[in-house]
Scaffold this motif. Structure first.
Motif, PDB file in Angstrom:
ATOM      1  N   GLY A  18     -36.278   5.373  44.964  1.00 52.62           N
ATOM      2  CA  GLY A  18     -36.897   6.488  45.132  1.00 52.62           C
ATOM      3  C   GLY A  18     -38.746   5.990  44.898  1.00 52.62           C
ATOM      4  N   GLN A  19     -39.702   6.249  44.972  1.00 52.01           N
ATOM      5  CA  GLN A  19     -40.898   5.642  45.268  1.00 52.01           C
ATOM      6  C   GLN A  19     -41.931   6.007  44.191  1.00 52.01           C
ATOM      7  OE1 GLN A  19     -41.778   8.892  48.419  1.00 52.01           O
ATOM      8  NE2 GLN A  19     -42.954  10.300  47.976  1.00 52.01           N
ATOM      9  N   ILE A  20     -43.024   5.778  43.988  1.00 54.11           N
ATOM     10  CA  ILE A  20     -43.948   6.114  43.295  1.00 54.11           C
ATOM     11  C   ILE A  20     -44.932   6.589  43.078  1.00 54.11           C
ATOM     12  CG2 ILE A  20     -44.541   3.593  42.879  1.00 54.11           C
ATOM     13  CD1 ILE A  20     -45.215   3.305  40.530  1.00 54.11           C
ATOM     14  N   THR A  21     -46.239   7.207  42.874  1.00 53.25           N
ATOM     15  CA  THR A  21     -47.304   7.997  44.098  1.00 53.25           C
ATOM     16  C   THR A  21     -48.239   7.363  42.621  1.00 53.25           C
ATOM     17  OG1 THR A  21     -46.096   9.440  44.966  1.00 53.25           O
ATOM     18  CG2 THR A  21     -48.805   9.795  44.216  1.00 53.25           C
ATOM     19  N   GLU A  22     -49.661   7.552  43.152  1.00 54.96           N
ATOM     20  CA  GLU A  22     -50.788   8.005  41.647  1.00 54.96           C
ATOM     21  C   GLU A  22     -50.649   9.325  41.283  1.00 54.96           C
ATOM     22  OE1 GLU A  22     -55.303   7.407  42.349  1.00 54.96           O
ATOM     23  OE2 GLU A  22     -54.508   5.355  43.564  1.00 54.96           O
ATOM     24  N   GLY A  23     -50.879   8.748  40.213  1.00 58.05           N
ATOM     25  CA  GLY A  23     -50.965   9.886  38.875  1.00 58.05           C
ATOM     26  C   GLY A  23     -49.524  10.121  38.674  1.00 58.05           C
ATOM     27  N   ASP A  24     -48.552   9.962  38.748  1.00 61.15           N
ATOM     28  CA  ASP A  24     -46.969  10.173  38.795  1.00 61.15           C
ATOM     29  C   ASP A  24     -46.940   9.474  36.896  1.00 61.15           C
ATOM     30  OD1 ASP A  24     -46.247  10.956  40.627  1.00 61.15           O
ATOM     31  OD2 ASP A  24     -44.794   8.669  40.769  1.00 61.15           O
ATOM     32  N   VAL A  25     -46.669  10.311  35.408  1.00 63.16           N
ATOM     33  CA  VAL A  25     -46.144  10.048  34.238  1.00 63.16           C
ATOM     34  C   VAL A  25     -44.546   9.009  34.479  1.00 63.16           C
ATOM     35  CG1 VAL A  25     -45.315  10.892  32.316  1.00 63.16           C
ATOM     36  CG2 VAL A  25     -47.132  12.142  33.715  1.00 63.16           C
ATOM     37  N   VAL A  26     -44.962   7.695  33.979  1.00 61.71           N
ATOM     38  CA  VAL A  26     -44.021   7.292  33.617  1.00 61.71           C
ATOM     39  C   VAL A  26     -43.497   6.416  32.863  1.00 61.71           C
ATOM     40  CG1 VAL A  26     -44.225   6.739  36.066  1.00 61.71           C
ATOM     41  CG2 VAL A  26     -44.930   5.214  34.838  1.00 61.71           C
ATOM     42  N   LEU A  27     -42.279   6.208  32.592  1.00 64.08           N
ATOM     43  CA  LEU A  27     -42.006   4.811  30.913  1.00 64.08           C
ATOM     44  C   LEU A  27     -41.519   3.695  31.506  1.00 64.08           C
ATOM     45  CD1 LEU A  27     -40.883   7.167  28.738  1.00 64.08           C
ATOM     46  CD2 LEU A  27     -38.383   5.917  28.730  1.00 64.08           C
ATOM     47  N   ALA A  28     -42.830   3.260  30.684  1.00 62.80           N
ATOM     48  CA  ALA A  28     -42.650   1.114  30.912  1.00 62.80           C
ATOM     49  C   ALA A  28     -41.734   1.470  30.237  1.00 62.80           C
ATOM     50  CB  ALA A  28     -44.200   1.159  30.853  1.00 62.80           C
ATOM     51  N   GLN A  29     -40.626   0.018  30.101  1.00 66.51           N
ATOM     52  CA  GLN A  29     -40.447  -0.359  28.627  1.00 66.51           C
ATOM     53  C   GLN A  29     -40.136  -2.040  29.391  1.00 66.51           C
ATOM     54  OE1 GLN A  29     -36.129   0.496  28.961  1.00 66.51           O
ATOM     55  NE2 GLN A  29     -36.070   0.361  27.013  1.00 66.51           N
ATOM     56  N   ALA A  30     -40.240  -2.796  28.056  1.00 67.86           N
ATOM     57  CA  ALA A  30     -39.965  -4.063  27.811  1.00 67.86           C
ATOM     58  C   ALA A  30     -38.825  -4.701  27.899  1.00 67.86           C
ATOM     59  CB  ALA A  30     -41.272  -4.968  27.247  1.00 67.86           C
ATOM     60  N   ASP A  31     -38.270  -5.471  28.796  1.00 68.72           N
ATOM     61  CA  ASP A  31     -36.841  -5.753  28.401  1.00 68.72           C
ATOM     62  C   ASP A  31     -36.331  -6.340  26.865  1.00 68.72           C
ATOM     63  OD1 ASP A  31     -34.525  -7.634  27.791  1.00 68.72           O
ATOM     64  OD2 ASP A  31     -34.734  -8.259  30.440  1.00 68.72           O
ATOM     65  N   PRO A  32     -36.158  -6.152  26.307  1.00 67.14           N
ATOM     66  CA  PRO A  32     -35.270  -5.881  24.863  1.00 67.14           C
ATOM     67  C   PRO A  32     -35.119  -7.578  24.546  1.00 67.14           C
ATOM     68  CG  PRO A  32     -34.530  -4.047  24.917  1.00 67.14           C
ATOM     69  CD  PRO A  32     -35.254  -4.333  26.786  1.00 67.14           C
ATOM     70  N   ALA A  33     -33.655  -7.906  25.160  1.00 69.07           N
ATOM     71  CA  ALA A  33     -33.567  -9.147  25.401  1.00 69.07           C
ATOM     72  C   ALA A  33     -34.444 -10.629  25.751  1.00 69.07           C
ATOM     73  CB  ALA A  33     -32.551  -9.261  26.678  1.00 69.07           C
ATOM     74  N   TRP A  34     -35.589  -9.910  26.282  1.00 69.51           N
ATOM     75  CA  TRP A  34     -36.693 -11.051  26.771  1.00 69.51           C
ATOM     76  C   TRP A  34     -37.156 -11.069  26.101  1.00 69.51           C
ATOM     77  CZ3 TRP A  34     -37.242 -14.158  31.865  1.00 69.51           C
ATOM     78  CH2 TRP A  34     -38.593 -14.322  32.079  1.00 69.51           C
ATOM     79  N   ARG A  35     -37.664  -9.533  25.464  1.00 70.52           N
ATOM     80  CA  ARG A  35     -39.355 -10.153  23.783  1.00 70.52           C
ATOM     81  C   ARG A  35     -38.150 -10.802  22.869  1.00 70.52           C
ATOM     82  NH1 ARG A  35     -43.024  -6.367  22.420  1.00 70.52           N
ATOM     83  NH2 ARG A  35     -43.850  -6.965  24.383  1.00 70.52           N
ATOM     84  N   SER A  36     -37.663 -10.363  23.064  1.00 71.11           N
ATOM     85  CA  SER A  36     -36.727 -10.976  21.246  1.00 71.11           C
ATOM     86  C   SER A  36     -36.571 -12.487  21.493  1.00 71.11           C
ATOM     87  CB  SER A  36     -35.547 -10.105  21.309  1.00 71.11           C
ATOM     88  OG  SER A  36     -34.931 -11.356  19.635  1.00 71.11           O
TER      89      SER A  36
END
Length: 887
Positions: A546-564
């Motif tokens: 897809g494409q990302i545009t300034e002003g978009d509302v998005v979901l940011a997620q940290a990789d759970p396994a990496w964070r653990s």
């Protein structure tokens, strides 16, 4: 007026004038152009360039500074220190030239009762840039007449950092010390008599590339006019205290007095000794300040500068007559003298002392080794009939072994030899040029953060990752290849700025989270997260769909396994730190760390290798804490309260007014930390210490696996042990004993083989004696030894052959061949020496043939070459030389 009072009056003067007092930055900043902070304005550069908005319009500070460009001249001049305190006042777009001049004039000339320094206005001079009519007029109106006002060119009165960045004309204030200190004529005539005490920089332009103080392009004006000033606290101190130089002020003279006590010499008697006393005082203070800010002695960069400073103290003390270690005494004095302004010197004294004393101990060993090497060099020179130690040898002693040139000169004089000082100085000049060229090559303009300024002005990124791994966020900006873009499409790399984010940005030794940014029909893979100005999270990502545009509302997620895994690694680092301090004591302080999923490494200050038992104890204490299932608590408090509670801080790190404390198991571990952590210590899993090693003088490194990576490592080790046990046909628990038996048997076999080999070598001695050739009254054995005879065996064989000739004059030359090398030994008995034969001199006859070098004493010389094919030619050459000497 005492130095601490001078410092306090400066800050109070400007606080009363509406300035915010800003603490000194650490001497170490993340700036590729600077080894150390060398000016008061360094921490304010982004504000001058307009890349960030300052949190205050007016500021004042007393900045710790270190300049080491010409260490060799310390103590020779009356006004230069390696460490100094630069007091400054800064205006970001508020007052300009008039304000700067009037503030400075009032502080300098106001009476002591009114909070000023009380300088006589009639003894103050000023300089301005040659065409700065505005500043000149302001000075006239303020109180300096034309006869005490001088105009100077760009080299003297135009300031920059020496690299692209902010710059501008300056006005310097000088104090006339009087005719007894030099000639009339103002600063242009004599800068010892007319001492510069304050530099007012009218920061208004941005400079381009250039290589000197007056050879660079002015790119244009800064976004606004700023003021940056610098008053030298030490220079004001020696004027107000009525002494002749900066070394005799209240913070340095006591160290000189201590040096008098430990050396037995008196300051003020010998010019040469006075320089050494000043070096001790200056370097002791600088060394303590650098160690306090986290620098450790090393072989390059900041560590090498500190090492040079500390070793110059030891060298100077020894040349003054000190016979016992001195570093602990000098560090204690510095701490007591400077602590009123820098309390960390008192609270962290144990570590400072440990680092400094450890370097002294190591250097004393170097001096012992260097003395032996010098004696070998001197013997070789005398053996060849010379009287001068080559400059190259003196340079090798200095550069490779750290042996000071002045000690080489002193020892050479005692041995009746000279030193080729010109050759030494030439090699040193070449080395300095290479270092300077390398430093210049690494210098570049400050990273341009202007593109982030608008975003920084909006406020900091909200980090949500302490409480959640997924957060809804707004896309504030997209940046590609340094340019703001409205949109980024599939396949492109882009920097994504969000208003909030659960992804951890790299800092404090913890590497950044990996994760994703998604929306309907959109997916970005986050490869890295970095901070700008410690406030703005920059997500470095690749658009996968897809494409990302300034002003978009998005979901940011940290990789759970990496964070653990990352939290296990970071919490494990805190456990290892606490365990180190339990096992080794409070001087085992953090010097750096790295943690990532399943792995940690921890650098700490310590002298010497850890024992196997210490390593085992560190692992055991760490795992006991894991098994105790300690709760992990985090809370925010102010910095003084955190320190009062005993929270550990990373040396050299600048903390804000509020800090985050991570507490594991009550007081088992309490550190200032902004990283992510487990909630209970048991979640770290087992900690397996992989090893411990050196990463520089006085710094050791522990590496470990945690969690599943620890399990995997132990499983692999168990499989290896099982394989060895199977090969040895013993149970696993008997493997260590069985291996020890095999090693012992191998040692016995090797010794027996060595005896057999030596017997075979010595058995050939008789046949070599039978091959002796006579040249006059001298017998010569010059032969090629059997292939594979090592240098040590050649020496034994040569000694045996020489002994078989009794009192008959004899020379033995043996050349061997071992793996393409040509070890050789020359032995000359007493009878041949009386006829003028010298082992070292004979080496020069055959050395060129085998491309070899060597040396030694008149009776024995040895060395090696690299050209086996030249052996026959070399033997012929030595026969010819012996025949020539024998007449």
């Amino acid at each position: 007026m005492q130095t601490h009072e001078i410092r306090r009056r400066f800050l109070d003067h400007f606080v009363r004038a509406g300035h915010t007092e800003v603490p000194s930055a650490s001497l170490i900043l993340a700036d590729p152009n600077l080894l150390f902070v060398n000016a008061g304005m360094v921490q304010f550069v982004p504000f001058f360039l307009g890349q960030q908005t300052p949190p205050w319009d007016l500021a004042t500070s007393v900045q710790k500074c270190v300049r080491t460009g010409d260490i060799e001249n310390v103590g020779i001049t009356t006004r230069h220190n390696t460490f100094f305190q630069m007091a400054g006042n800064f205006s970001f777009g508020q007052y300009f030239k008039r304000g700067a001049i009037e503030h400075a004039w009032s502080l300098l000339t106001d009476s002591v009762e009114d909070g000023g320094y009380g300088f006589d206005p009639e003894r103050l001079w000023a300089t301005v840039y040659y065409d700065d009519d505005e500043a000149a007029q302001i000075w006239r109106e303020t109180g300096i007449p034309d006869e005490r006002l001088q105009r100077r060119g760009m080299a003297d009165n135009y300031w920059s950092m020496g690299i692209p960045g902010p710059c501008g004309p300056s006005s310097e204030i000088y104090y006339d010390r009087g005719p007894e200190f030099g000639v009339d004529g103002g600063p242009e005539a004599d800068e010892d008599r007319y001492l510069e005490i304050w530099n007012l920089v009218f920061m208004q332009n941005e400079r381009g590339e250039g290589i000197s103080k007056d050879d660079f392009e002015i790119l244009g004006p800064l976004p606004r006019q700023n003021i940056d000033t610098g008053l030298g606290i030490e220079r004001v101190a020696f004027l107000l205290q009525g002494v002749d130089n900066v070394y005799e002020t209240d913070l340095l003279r006591p160290i000189i007095e201590r040096a008098e006590q430990v050396t037995g010499r008196t300051y003020g008697v010998s010019a040469e000794d006075d320089v050494r006393f000043r070096v001790i005082a200056d370097h002791a203070r600088t060394g303590a300040m650098l160690i306090a800010d986290g620098v450790n002695p090393g072989n390059d960069g900041r560590g090498y500068v500190l090492r040079r400073l500390l070793r110059r103290i030891v060298r100077s003390a020894r040349l003054l007559g000190a016979e016992q270690p001195v570093m602990g005494t000098f560090m204690k004095d510095v701490s007591e003298l400077m602590a009123p302004s820098y309390p960390e010197l008192a609270t962290d004294f144990a570590r400072i002392e440990t680092v400094a004393v450890g370097e002294e101990t190591a250097f004393l060993k170097t001096l012992s080794t260097g003395s032996t090497l010098f004696e070998n060099t001197a013997d070789a020179v005398r053996a060849e009939g010379g009287t001068t130690i080559p400059g190259s040898e003196a340079f090798t002693l200095h550069d490779t072994y750290g042996f000071p040139i002045d000690l080489t000169l002193e020892m050479a004089a005692e041995a009746g030899l000279a030193v080729d000082e010109d050759g030494f100085r030439s090699l040193m000049a070449e080395q300095r040029k290479r270092a300077k060229d390398d430093a210049n090559a690494r210098k570049h303009a400050h990273a341009d953060l202007t593109i982030y300024k608008e975003l920084l002005d909006r406020g900091a990124t909200e980090f949500t990752g302490f409480d959640e791994l997924t957060s809804e966020a707004n896309v504030l900006a997209l940046i590609a290849e340094g340019v703001r873009v409205p949109v980024a499409t599939e396949g492109h790399d882009v920097e994504v700025i969000l208003d909030r984010s659960p992804l951890y940005a790299e800092s404090g030794g913890q590497i950044a989270d990996r994760g994703t940014i998604t929306a309907s029909g959109l997916r970005l893979r986050v490869n890295d997260v970095q901070k700008i100005a410690k406030q703005l999270w920059v997500h470095k990502a690749t658009v996968e769909q897809g494409q990302i545009t300034e002003g978009d509302v998005v979901l940011a997620q940290a990789d759970p396994a990496w964070r653990s895994g990352a939290t296990q690694g970071h919490s494990g680092t805190h456990m290892v730190h606490a365990a180190l301090r339990q096992v080794l004591g409070p001087n085992a302080v953090q010097a750096g760390s790295l943690n990532k999923p399943g792995y940690l490494r921890f650098d700490f200050n310590w002298q010497g290798q850890l024992s196997e038992q210490q390593r085992a104890d560190i692992e055991a204490v760490s795992n006991d804490a894991v098994g105790a299932d300690f709760p992990v608590n985090t809370f925010v408090t102010d910095l003084p309260k955190a320190k009062q509670m005993g929270a550990m801080a990373l040396f050299g790190e600048n903390y804000g007014d509020e800090v985050r404390v991570v507490e594991i198991g009550g007081r088992f571990s309490m550190e200032l930390c902004g990283g992510t952590h487990v909630r209970h210590s048991s979640q770290i899993g087992p900690i397996t210490v992989l090893g411990e090693s050196s990463v520089g003088s006085g710094v050791r490194r522990v590496e470990a696996f945690v969690g599943l990576d620890s399990y995997r490592y132990l499983a692999k080790e168990r499989a290896l042990l099982a394989g060895v046990a199977s090969s040895l046909k013993v149970p696993s628990e008997e493997v260590p004993g069985r291996v020890e038996q095999l090693v012992e048997r191998l040692k016995v076999a090797e010794k027996e083989l060595e005896r057999t080999k030596m017997a075979a070598v010595l058995s050939s001695a008789s046949s070599f004696v039978d091959q002796a050739e006579r040249f006059g009254s001298v017998l010569l054995v010059a032969v090629a030894a059997p292939e594979g005879v090592a240098a040590g065996d050649l020496r034994t064989l040569a000694t045996d052959i020489k002994g078989r000739f009794g009192t008959d004059p004899a020379v033995v030359v043996l050349l061997g061949t071992v793996e393409g090398k040509v070890p050789f030994v020359v032995a000359v008995n007493k009878g041949a020496q009386e006829l003028g034969f010298r082992a070292g001199e004979l080496v020069s006859s055959f050395g060129p043939s085998i491309e070899g070098r060597g040396g030694g004493k008149p009776e024995m010389a040895q060395g090696a070459g690299s050209q086996p094919s030249g052996i026959p030619q070399g033997l012929a050459a030595v026969r010819a030389r012996v025949a020539e000497l024998a007449g």
